[in-house]
Design a protein around this motif. Structure first.
Motif, PDB file in Angstrom:
ATOM      1  N   GLY A  96       0.791  -1.221   0.000  1.00 29.98           N
ATOM      2  CA  GLY A  96       0.000   0.000   0.000  1.00 29.98           C
ATOM      3  C   GLY A  96       0.830   1.282   0.000  1.00 29.98           C
ATOM      4  N   GLU A  97       2.150   1.165  -0.038  1.00 28.56           N
ATOM      5  CA  GLU A  97       2.967   2.388   0.002  1.00 28.56           C
ATOM      6  C   GLU A  97       3.102   3.047  -1.370  1.00 28.56           C
ATOM      7  OE1 GLU A  97       5.208   3.146   3.612  1.00 28.56           O
ATOM      8  OE2 GLU A  97       6.505   1.627   2.710  1.00 28.56           O
ATOM      9  N   ILE A  98       2.786   2.310  -2.409  1.00 26.54           N
ATOM     10  CA  ILE A  98       2.726   2.880  -3.754  1.00 26.54           C
ATOM     11  C   ILE A  98       1.346   2.550  -4.312  1.00 26.54           C
ATOM     12  CG2 ILE A  98       3.631   2.717  -6.108  1.00 26.54           C
ATOM     13  CD1 ILE A  98       6.348   1.945  -4.944  1.00 26.54           C
ATOM     14  N   LYS A  99       0.658   3.570  -4.848  1.00 26.74           N
ATOM     15  CA  LYS A  99      -0.706   3.323  -5.329  1.00 26.74           C
ATOM     16  C   LYS A  99      -0.689   2.676  -6.705  1.00 26.74           C
ATOM     17  CE  LYS A  99      -3.623   6.365  -3.742  1.00 26.74           C
ATOM     18  NZ  LYS A  99      -3.830   7.832  -3.803  1.00 26.74           N
ATOM     19  N   ASP A 100       0.163   3.204  -7.573  1.00 28.75           N
ATOM     20  CA  ASP A 100       0.105   2.754  -8.961  1.00 28.75           C
ATOM     21  C   ASP A 100       1.492   2.817  -9.595  1.00 28.75           C
ATOM     22  OD1 ASP A 100      -1.217   1.745 -11.046  1.00 28.75           O
ATOM     23  OD2 ASP A 100      -2.329   3.576 -11.567  1.00 28.75           O
ATOM     24  N   ASP A 101       1.732   1.936 -10.577  1.00 28.66           N
ATOM     25  CA  ASP A 101       3.033   1.957 -11.242  1.00 28.66           C
ATOM     26  C   ASP A 101       2.838   1.797 -12.741  1.00 28.66           C
ATOM     27  OD1 ASP A 101       2.023  -0.586 -10.750  1.00 28.66           O
ATOM     28  OD2 ASP A 101       3.993  -1.533 -10.752  1.00 28.66           O
ATOM     29  N   SER A 102       3.720   2.396 -13.530  1.00 29.13           N
ATOM     30  CA  SER A 102       3.651   2.164 -14.972  1.00 29.13           C
ATOM     31  C   SER A 102       5.064   2.107 -15.545  1.00 29.13           C
ATOM     32  CB  SER A 102       2.830   3.253 -15.659  1.00 29.13           C
ATOM     33  OG  SER A 102       3.566   4.436 -15.732  1.00 29.13           O
ATOM     34  N   TYR A 103       5.176   1.514 -16.747  1.00 30.25           N
ATOM     35  CA  TYR A 103       6.485   1.218 -17.319  1.00 30.25           C
ATOM     36  C   TYR A 103       6.510   1.644 -18.767  1.00 30.25           C
ATOM     37  CZ  TYR A 103       6.625  -1.524 -13.097  1.00 30.25           C
ATOM     38  OH  TYR A 103       6.594  -1.879 -11.784  1.00 30.25           O
ATOM     39  N   ASN A 104       7.607   2.234 -19.199  1.00 31.30           N
ATOM     40  CA  ASN A 104       7.710   2.665 -20.589  1.00 31.30           C
ATOM     41  C   ASN A 104       9.088   2.278 -21.146  1.00 31.30           C
ATOM     42  OD1 ASN A 104       7.754   3.907 -23.022  1.00 31.30           O
ATOM     43  ND2 ASN A 104       7.318   5.981 -22.260  1.00 31.30           N
ATOM     44  N   GLU A 105       9.059   1.371 -22.110  1.00 34.76           N
ATOM     45  CA  GLU A 105      10.324   0.946 -22.720  1.00 34.76           C
ATOM     46  C   GLU A 105      10.654   1.760 -23.965  1.00 34.76           C
ATOM     47  OE1 GLU A 105      11.219  -3.292 -23.088  1.00 34.76           O
ATOM     48  OE2 GLU A 105       9.524  -3.694 -21.766  1.00 34.76           O
ATOM     49  N   ASP A 106       9.705   2.591 -24.426  1.00 31.09           N
ATOM     50  CA  ASP A 106       9.915   3.332 -25.673  1.00 31.09           C
ATOM     51  C   ASP A 106      10.605   4.666 -25.429  1.00 31.09           C
ATOM     52  OD1 ASP A 106       8.696   1.285 -27.049  1.00 31.09           O
ATOM     53  OD2 ASP A 106       6.695   2.137 -26.727  1.00 31.09           O
ATOM     54  N   ILE A 107      11.653   4.630 -24.632  1.00 35.12           N
ATOM     55  CA  ILE A 107      12.410   5.849 -24.369  1.00 35.12           C
ATOM     56  C   ILE A 107      13.879   5.581 -24.698  1.00 35.12           C
ATOM     57  CG2 ILE A 107      10.924   6.672 -22.522  1.00 35.12           C
ATOM     58  CD1 ILE A 107      13.436   5.653 -20.692  1.00 35.12           C
ATOM     59  N   CYS A 108      14.654   6.639 -24.758  1.00 34.17           N
ATOM     60  CA  CYS A 108      16.090   6.465 -24.915  1.00 34.17           C
ATOM     61  C   CYS A 108      16.771   7.626 -24.213  1.00 34.17           C
ATOM     62  CB  CYS A 108      16.464   6.420 -26.389  1.00 34.17           C
ATOM     63  SG  CYS A 108      16.196   7.983 -27.213  1.00 34.17           S
ATOM     64  N   LYS A 109      18.071   7.495 -24.064  1.00 33.94           N
ATOM     65  CA  LYS A 109      18.822   8.552 -23.398  1.00 33.94           C
ATOM     66  C   LYS A 109      19.904   9.054 -24.347  1.00 33.94           C
ATOM     67  CE  LYS A 109      21.590   7.311 -20.026  1.00 33.94           C
ATOM     68  NZ  LYS A 109      21.868   6.727 -18.722  1.00 33.94           N
ATOM     69  N   VAL A 110      19.889  10.359 -24.635  1.00 27.80           N
ATOM     70  CA  VAL A 110      20.973  10.933 -25.451  1.00 27.80           C
ATOM     71  C   VAL A 110      21.841  11.794 -24.548  1.00 27.80           C
ATOM     72  CG1 VAL A 110      20.075  11.017 -27.802  1.00 27.80           C
ATOM     73  CG2 VAL A 110      19.378  12.748 -26.180  1.00 27.80           C
ATOM     74  N   SER A 111      23.151  11.736 -24.758  1.00 23.39           N
ATOM     75  CA  SER A 111      24.062  12.460 -23.881  1.00 23.39           C
ATOM     76  C   SER A 111      25.143  13.166 -24.674  1.00 23.39           C
ATOM     77  CB  SER A 111      24.741  11.495 -22.908  1.00 23.39           C
ATOM     78  OG  SER A 111      23.790  10.698 -22.244  1.00 23.39           O
ATOM     79  N   VAL A 112      25.503  14.326 -24.171  1.00 29.33           N
ATOM     80  CA  VAL A 112      26.600  15.112 -24.721  1.00 29.33           C
ATOM     81  C   VAL A 112      27.757  15.000 -23.730  1.00 29.33           C
ATOM     82  CG1 VAL A 112      27.307  17.434 -25.418  1.00 29.33           C
ATOM     83  CG2 VAL A 112      24.920  16.712 -25.695  1.00 29.33           C
ATOM     84  N   VAL A 113      28.942  14.602 -24.212  1.00 30.96           N
ATOM     85  CA  VAL A 113      30.073  14.342 -23.316  1.00 30.96           C
ATOM     86  C   VAL A 113      31.292  15.173 -23.715  1.00 30.96           C
ATOM     87  CG1 VAL A 113      31.745  12.571 -22.595  1.00 30.96           C
ATOM     88  CG2 VAL A 113      29.332  11.967 -22.848  1.00 30.96           C
ATOM     89  N   GLY A 114      31.974  15.732 -22.738  1.00 37.69           N
ATOM     90  CA  GLY A 114      33.226  16.442 -23.036  1.00 37.69           C
ATOM     91  C   GLY A 114      33.885  17.012 -21.788  1.00 37.69           C
ATOM     92  N   VAL A 115      35.186  16.806 -21.626  1.00 31.96           N
ATOM     93  CA  VAL A 115      35.867  17.355 -20.447  1.00 31.96           C
ATOM     94  C   VAL A 115      35.933  18.877 -20.505  1.00 31.96           C
ATOM     95  CG1 VAL A 115      37.318  15.403 -19.732  1.00 31.96           C
ATOM     96  CG2 VAL A 115      38.116  16.916 -21.533  1.00 31.96           C
ATOM     97  N   GLY A 116      35.841  19.416 -21.713  1.00 31.88           N
ATOM     98  CA  GLY A 116      35.897  20.873 -21.873  1.00 31.88           C
ATOM     99  C   GLY A 116      34.733  21.584 -21.197  1.00 31.88           C
TER     100      GLY A 116
END
Ligand code: ADP
Ligand code: ASP
Ligand code: MG
Length: 403
Positions: free
Chosen positions: A327-347
Motif C-alpha cells: 500500500g505504500e505505492i498506489k500505482d506503477d507504470s512502465y515505458n520501454e519506448d524511451i532512450c537517453k541521449v548524452s553530450v560528453v566532453g571534459v571541456g
C-alpha cells in the motif's frame, strides 16, 4: 612486446573472418611478439542463445544463463586456435577458468576479483599463442560466470593488466572511436585520442564500442588501449590519460542508449525513509537505477520516476510490486519506448552554456525532454525513442563535431 588482441563478434562472425583473424594474429606473432588473443562469440550467437532460454522461461535462472552464454566464446576460441595451428602457429585455447579469471558470485554480471595468470604465462613461455574465451570467469564455487554484455572487452583489459602487456588492441567493425555512432551519423569523425574519463562516460551512456567497465579498469591499471578495425589496417583510436591530449574540445561526443526503460511510481507515501526503502530494495535486487525524479508532494503522496536498463526491468517490477502490495505505492507504470541521449566532453568543466545549447537543440527539433541529468562532463536527456537518431544528429551538428 606482449600484445593482447581482442576480436569482437563481427570480427569472428563467420569462418572466413576467423581465418582473417588467424592471419592477423599469425603476423603479429611472426613479427616477434608474444600474443594473447581474447575472442567474443560469433556475432548474433549470444543473442541467439538468450532467445533459446526465453523460449522456455521469461526469467531463466542466472546461473544456467551463464552456463549457456559462456559457450559461444568457447566455440570461437577453439576454432581460432585450430586455424592458427593449421598455419603452423603454436596455439592453445583456454576457458576463462583456465586463464585464471576469478569473479564474484553475481551471475550474468560478475565482477572480476582477481586473475591468476600463471597458466597463461606458462603457455606463453612455451612459445604458444594463448587464445582465451572472453566474457567469462569462474566464481569461488567453481561455477562459470559471465561479465555482462560486451564483457569480452573487460576480459581483454583485465588480462592485459594482469600480464602487464605493452598494448591492448580491441578489434571491432569500426576504425576507432568516433564523435558519435557512425552508423547513426555518417558525418561522425574518428578521434585520434580520447581520455579514459570521456571514453568511460561515452561507454556508460550507451556507446557500446567499448564496455564501460573495461574502460574503468584500463584507467585504473594504466593499460594502453587502442580500438581499431579488424577489416583494414587504418590506425585506430588511443584511449589514454587526459594529460596526453593536447587539444581539449568542448564536446567530444554524443552517446545514445536505447536500452533504457522508465518506471513511474504514482501515489507514493510521502514519509521520511520511503526513497531509502525503495531504492535500497532495488539495489539489493541488483537493479541498476540511473536518473531519478521526485515531484513535490500533494496530499501526503508524491510521484517518483526513474530509469533502469531494460534488462533489469523484470527484477525492478518484482521489487515495485512488494511496495504496491503493502500500500505504500498506489500505482506503477512502465515505458520501454524511451532512450537517453548524452553530450560528453571534459571541456564542459570550464564552459557554461553547453547544457542550454543541448536543450535549445531539442526545442528546435520539437523534441520533448522527459528527464535531465548533468555532471561535470556530461548532459543527459531522456526522450521518446522515436526521436533517438534525429536527436543524435542534431546535437552532433549543434556542437559542430563534423568539423
Ligand atoms: P564488437 O562486436 O566488436 O564488440 P560492438 O558492436 O560491441 O563490437 O561495438 C562496435 C559498434 O559500436 C560499432 O559498430 C558502432 O555502431 C557502435 N558505436 C557506438 N558509438 C560509437 C562511437 N562513438 N564510435 C565508434 N563506434 C560506436
Ligand atoms: N558475446 C558477449 C555479448 O554479446 C560478449 C562480447 O561480445 O563481448 O555480449
Ligand atoms: Mg562489444
Amino acid at each position: 612486446m606482449l600484445i593482447v588482441q581482442k576480436f569482437g563478434g563481427t570480427s569472428v562472425g563467420d569462418l572466413e573472418r576467423i581465418q582473417n583473424v588467424a592471419n592477423r594474429v599469425a603476423a603479429t606473432r611472426k613479427a616477434g611478439n608474444d600474443v594473447v588473443v581474447v575472442v567474443s562469440a560469433m556475432s548474433g550467437e549470444t543473442n541467439k542463445l538468450v532467445g533459446f532460454a526465453e523460449h522456455f522461461s521469461t526469467n531463466p535462472a542466472r546461473a544456467e544463463m551463464d552456463m549457456l552464454l559462456s559457450s559461444g566464446e568457447r566455440v570461437t576460441a577453439a576454432l581460432l586456435s585450430i586455424a592458427l595451428q593449421e598455419m603452423g602457429i603454436d596455439a592453445e585455447a583456454m576457458t576463462g577458468r583456465k586463464a585464471g579469471i576469478v569473479t564474484d558470485k553475481h551471475h550474468t554480471k560478475a565482477r572480476i576479483e582477481e586473475i591468476n595468470p600463471q597458466s597463461m604465462k606458462n603457455v606463453l613461455k612455451e612459445g604458444k599463442v594463448v587464445v582465451v574465451a572472453g566474457f567469462q570467469g569462474v566464481n569461488e564455487n567453481g561455477d562459470v560466470t559471465t561479465l555482462g554484455r560486451g564483457g569480452s572487452d573487460l576480459s581483454a583489459v583485465a588480462i592485459a593488466g594482469a600480464l602487464k602487456a605493452d598494448l591492448c588492441e580491441i578489434y571491432t567493425d569500426v576504425t576507432g572511436i568516433f564523435t558519435t555512432d557512425p552508423r547513426i551519423e555518417p558525418k561522425a569523425k574518428k578521434l585520434e585520442k580520447i581520455s579514459y574519463d570521456e571514453m568511460l562516460e561515452l561507454a556508460s551512456l550507451g556507446a557500446k564500442v567499448l564496455q564501460n567497465r573495461s574502460v574503468e579498469l584500463a584507467k585504473k591499471l594504466d593499460v594502453n588501449l587502442v580500438t581499431r578495425s579488424s577489416f583494414c589496417d587504418e590506425e585506430g583510436t588511443l584511449i589514454t590519460k587526459e594529460e596526453n591530449i593536447m587539444e581539449k574540445p568542448l564536446v567530444s561526443g554524443i552517446a545514445l542508449d536505447r536500452n533504457q526503460a522508465r518506471i513511474s511510481l504514482m501515489g507514493v507515501k510521502d514519509r521520511p525513509g520511503i526513497a531509502s526503502d525503495i531504492f535500497n530494495a532495488l539495489a539489493d535486487a541488483e537493479v541498476n537505477v540511473d536518473m531519478i525524479i521526485q515531484n513535490k508532494a500533494v496530499d501526503d503522496t508524491t510521484n517518483i520516476d526513474f530509469t533502469v536498463p531494460v534488462g533489469d526491468l523484470h527484477d525492478a517490477k518484482s521489487v515495485v510490486d512488494t511496495f504496491v502490495k503493502s500500500g505504500e505505492i498506489k500505482d506503477d507504470s512502465y515505458n520501454e519506448d524511451i532512450c537517453k541521449v548524452s553530450v560528453v566532453g571534459v571541456g564542459m568543466k570550464s564552459h557554461a552554456g553547453v547544457a542550454a545549447q543541448a536543450f535549445s537543440t531539442m526545442a528546435k527539433e520539437n523534441i520533448n525532454i522527459n528527464m535531465i541529468s548533468t555532471s561535470e562532463i556530461k548532459v543527459s536527456m531522456v526522450i521518446d525513442e522515436k526521436y533517438a537518431e534525429l536527436a543524435v544528429r542534431s546535437l552532433h551538428n549543434t556542437y559542430e563535431l563534423d568539423k
